[in-house]
Design a protein around this motif. Sequence first.
Motif, mmCIF file in Angstrom:
data_model
loop_
_atom_site.group_PDB
_atom_site.id
_atom_site.type_symbol
_atom_site.label_atom_id
_atom_site.label_comp_id
_atom_site.label_asym_id
_atom_site.label_seq_id
_atom_site.Cartn_x
_atom_site.Cartn_y
_atom_site.Cartn_z
ATOM 1 N N TYR A 4 40.224 52.284 -7.371
ATOM 2 C CA TYR A 4 40.867 50.970 -7.371
ATOM 3 C C TYR A 4 41.339 50.583 -8.779
ATOM 4 O O TYR A 4 40.592 50.623 -9.736
ATOM 5 C CB TYR A 4 39.905 49.901 -6.842
ATOM 6 N N GLY A 5 42.602 50.208 -8.878
ATOM 7 C CA GLY A 5 43.183 49.757 -10.139
ATOM 8 C C GLY A 5 43.506 50.864 -11.117
ATOM 9 O O GLY A 5 44.034 50.615 -12.190
ATOM 10 N N VAL A 6 43.220 52.100 -10.743
ATOM 11 C CA VAL A 6 43.362 53.191 -11.706
ATOM 12 C C VAL A 6 44.819 53.405 -12.127
ATOM 13 O O VAL A 6 45.086 53.775 -13.268
ATOM 14 C CB VAL A 6 42.710 54.486 -11.178
ATOM 15 N N GLN A 7 45.758 53.131 -11.238
ATOM 16 C CA GLN A 7 47.156 53.333 -11.607
ATOM 17 C C GLN A 7 47.556 52.443 -12.779
ATOM 18 O O GLN A 7 48.391 52.817 -13.595
ATOM 19 C CB GLN A 7 48.095 53.173 -10.406
ATOM 20 N N PHE A 8 46.948 51.284 -12.895
ATOM 21 C CA PHE A 8 47.228 50.395 -14.020
ATOM 22 C C PHE A 8 46.502 50.861 -15.276
ATOM 23 O O PHE A 8 47.055 50.868 -16.366
ATOM 24 C CB PHE A 8 46.824 48.955 -13.685
ATOM 25 N N PHE A 9 45.234 51.249 -15.112
ATOM 26 C CA PHE A 9 44.439 51.664 -16.264
ATOM 27 C C PHE A 9 44.975 52.934 -16.906
ATOM 28 O O PHE A 9 44.910 53.084 -18.123
ATOM 29 C CB PHE A 9 42.976 51.850 -15.873
ATOM 30 N N LEU A 10 45.500 53.846 -16.097
ATOM 31 C CA LEU A 10 46.021 55.085 -16.655
ATOM 32 C C LEU A 10 47.160 54.798 -17.636
ATOM 33 O O LEU A 10 47.186 55.314 -18.751
ATOM 34 C CB LEU A 10 46.526 56.020 -15.549
ATOM 35 N N SER A 11 48.082 53.966 -17.223
ATOM 36 C CA SER A 11 49.228 53.678 -18.091
ATOM 37 C C SER A 11 48.872 52.709 -19.212
ATOM 38 O O SER A 11 49.274 52.894 -20.359
ATOM 39 C CB SER A 11 50.410 53.152 -17.284
ATOM 40 N N GLN A 12 48.095 51.666 -18.910
ATOM 41 C CA GLN A 12 47.760 50.683 -19.945
ATOM 42 C C GLN A 12 46.902 51.287 -21.045
ATOM 43 O O GLN A 12 47.078 50.968 -22.218
ATOM 44 C CB GLN A 12 47.075 49.469 -19.331
#
Length: 138
Positions: A104-112
């Motif tokens: 959950y939320g990993v797509q944001f954390f990877l880029s951020q």
Amino acid sequence: EGLDDSLGSTAAYFDGIEEILAASDPEGYQPCSEASWFVAGAEGYRKHLNDVDPEGTFVDAQGTVQANCDIHPSGAVWVNKLAREQKAAGEVKWCVPLLTSAGYGVQFFLSQSTMWNMPVCVINYKWGHYVTQGKRFK
């Protein structure tokens, strides 16, 4: 300028990844390949941030971009490029551990984490273990 430039080693403010993994129940991990958010996140991460290092992402036999989570036998730990570099350089606390469930939320954390130059390791747990681990560590 990233967070690690302004605060020194960002990872120094968090429990170490080795401590967290050593204290985790081996049955509590969910492999990245079983978490839909990881698959979606890995594809966007590879496409937009151009991290084609096979230690970060790879393309499987079906042509799907996958996060390479083989740093740990569980297949549930992903490490971004800066953290991989800091580990290779011998940093003691080489990443900021990020705990998630089902990716959950990993797509944001990877880029951020890449955009803000943060050395991040993502640990993917089954829900019940995520709740427990989230309370145990900082």
